[in-house]
Design an enzyme around this catalytic site. Structure first.
Site, PDB file in Angstrom:
ATOM      1  N   HIS A 175       0.615  -1.118  -0.107  1.00  0.00           N
ATOM      2  CA  HIS A 175       0.041  -0.089   0.187  1.00  0.00           C
ATOM      3  C   HIS A 175       0.842   1.328  -0.053  1.00  0.00           C
ATOM      4  O   HIS A 175       0.386   1.952  -0.460  1.00  0.00           O
ATOM      5  CB  HIS A 175      -0.983  -0.027   1.031  1.00  0.00           C
ATOM      6  CG  HIS A 175      -0.490   0.285   2.450  1.00  0.00           C
ATOM      7  ND1 HIS A 175       0.180  -0.545   3.456  1.00  0.00           N
ATOM      8  CD2 HIS A 175      -0.304   1.491   3.164  1.00  0.00           C
ATOM      9  CE1 HIS A 175       0.226   0.322   4.500  1.00  0.00           C
ATOM     10  NE2 HIS A 175       0.235   1.233   4.441  1.00  0.00           N
ATOM     11  N   GLU A 196       4.041   5.125  -2.937  1.00  0.00           N
ATOM     12  CA  GLU A 196       4.222   6.364  -2.361  1.00  0.00           C
ATOM     13  C   GLU A 196       5.375   6.851  -2.235  1.00  0.00           C
ATOM     14  O   GLU A 196       6.070   7.907  -2.078  1.00  0.00           O
ATOM     15  CB  GLU A 196       3.309   6.629  -1.168  1.00  0.00           C
ATOM     16  CG  GLU A 196       2.502   7.902  -0.896  1.00  0.00           C
ATOM     17  CD  GLU A 196       1.248   7.749  -0.013  1.00  0.00           C
ATOM     18  OE1 GLU A 196       1.458   8.054   1.205  1.00  0.00           O
ATOM     19  OE2 GLU A 196       0.435   6.799  -0.387  1.00  0.00           O
ATOM     20  N   ASP A 197       6.099   5.584  -1.649  1.00  0.00           N
ATOM     21  CA  ASP A 197       7.504   5.809  -0.570  1.00  0.00           C
ATOM     22  C   ASP A 197       8.547   5.342  -1.295  1.00  0.00           C
ATOM     23  O   ASP A 197       9.781   5.590  -0.557  1.00  0.00           O
ATOM     24  CB  ASP A 197       7.161   5.357   0.925  1.00  0.00           C
ATOM     25  CG  ASP A 197       6.220   6.067   1.576  1.00  0.00           C
ATOM     26  OD1 ASP A 197       5.749   7.324   1.270  1.00  0.00           O
ATOM     27  OD2 ASP A 197       5.744   5.405   2.625  1.00  0.00           O
TER      28      ASP A 197
END
Length: 179
Positions: free
Chosen positions: A62, A66-67
């Site tokens: 998840h 994003e990271d």
């Protein structure tokens, strides 16, 4: 007999561990970040009784787009469109300012699919459990409290998804005087 994780799930876990290998949480112990994504998937499997492998894999992944340097194209090629689409639903647009991303999480929570809502609930539950016992490095007590308030607003827009998770979240909100 305990079900055996699929090879696909184990590949997903290995991929996330590799991508998050140098990241640490902001807790005083600087816990390896991968523990968080494992916790989110475990919360879904154990506490929410979710058996949908794509949901459990998307929970592991998840935060990977994003990271890290992972892309949605990578996820789709490695794990399929279903897992990729779930990750896309729960991924913040990092090109936006932090306050706007937080606002959008509240605004968009109710519009996400039931499967993505599960991941969001488990993510918030793990983050809030950590915040109950740790103040992240660089955070004031006020910022910590504001996170609880914000998380409740997100969770309120995810209600009706999973009673087990919502009851656990409500207990945390009750402890913080938010219910």
């Amino acid at each position: 007999m305990t079900p055996r994780p699929s090879s696909r799930f184990m590949e997903c876990l290995q991929y996330a561990a590799h991508k998050h290998r140098d990241q640490r949480r902001k807790d005083p112990a600087q816990t390896p970040y991968v523990n968080h994504v494992i916790n989110v998937s475990t919360i879904l499997a154990v506490e929410a009784c979710i058996e949908d492998e794509a949901v459990l894999m998307a929970a592991i992944l998840h935060d990977v787009v994003e990271d890290t340097d992972a892309t949605f194209a990578d996820l789709e090629a490695l794990f399929g469109a279903d897992v990729c689409d779930l990750v896309r639903e729960v991924t913040d647009d990092k090109s936006l300012e932090k306050q706007e991303r937080k606002r959008l999480q509240i605004a968009n929570a109710a519009k996400t699919s039931p499967r993505a809502k599960l991941i969001k609930l488990a993510d918030k539950l793990d983050n809030l459990r950590d915040l109950l016992v740790n103040t992240p490095q660089g955070w004031t007590e006020e910022r910590r409290e504001l996170y609880f308030v914000w998380a409740k607003q997100v969770v309120d827009n995810l209600r009706g998804t999973n009673t087990n998770l919502e009851l656990k979240l409500d207990e945390i909100f009750r402890q913080r005087g938010l219910l």
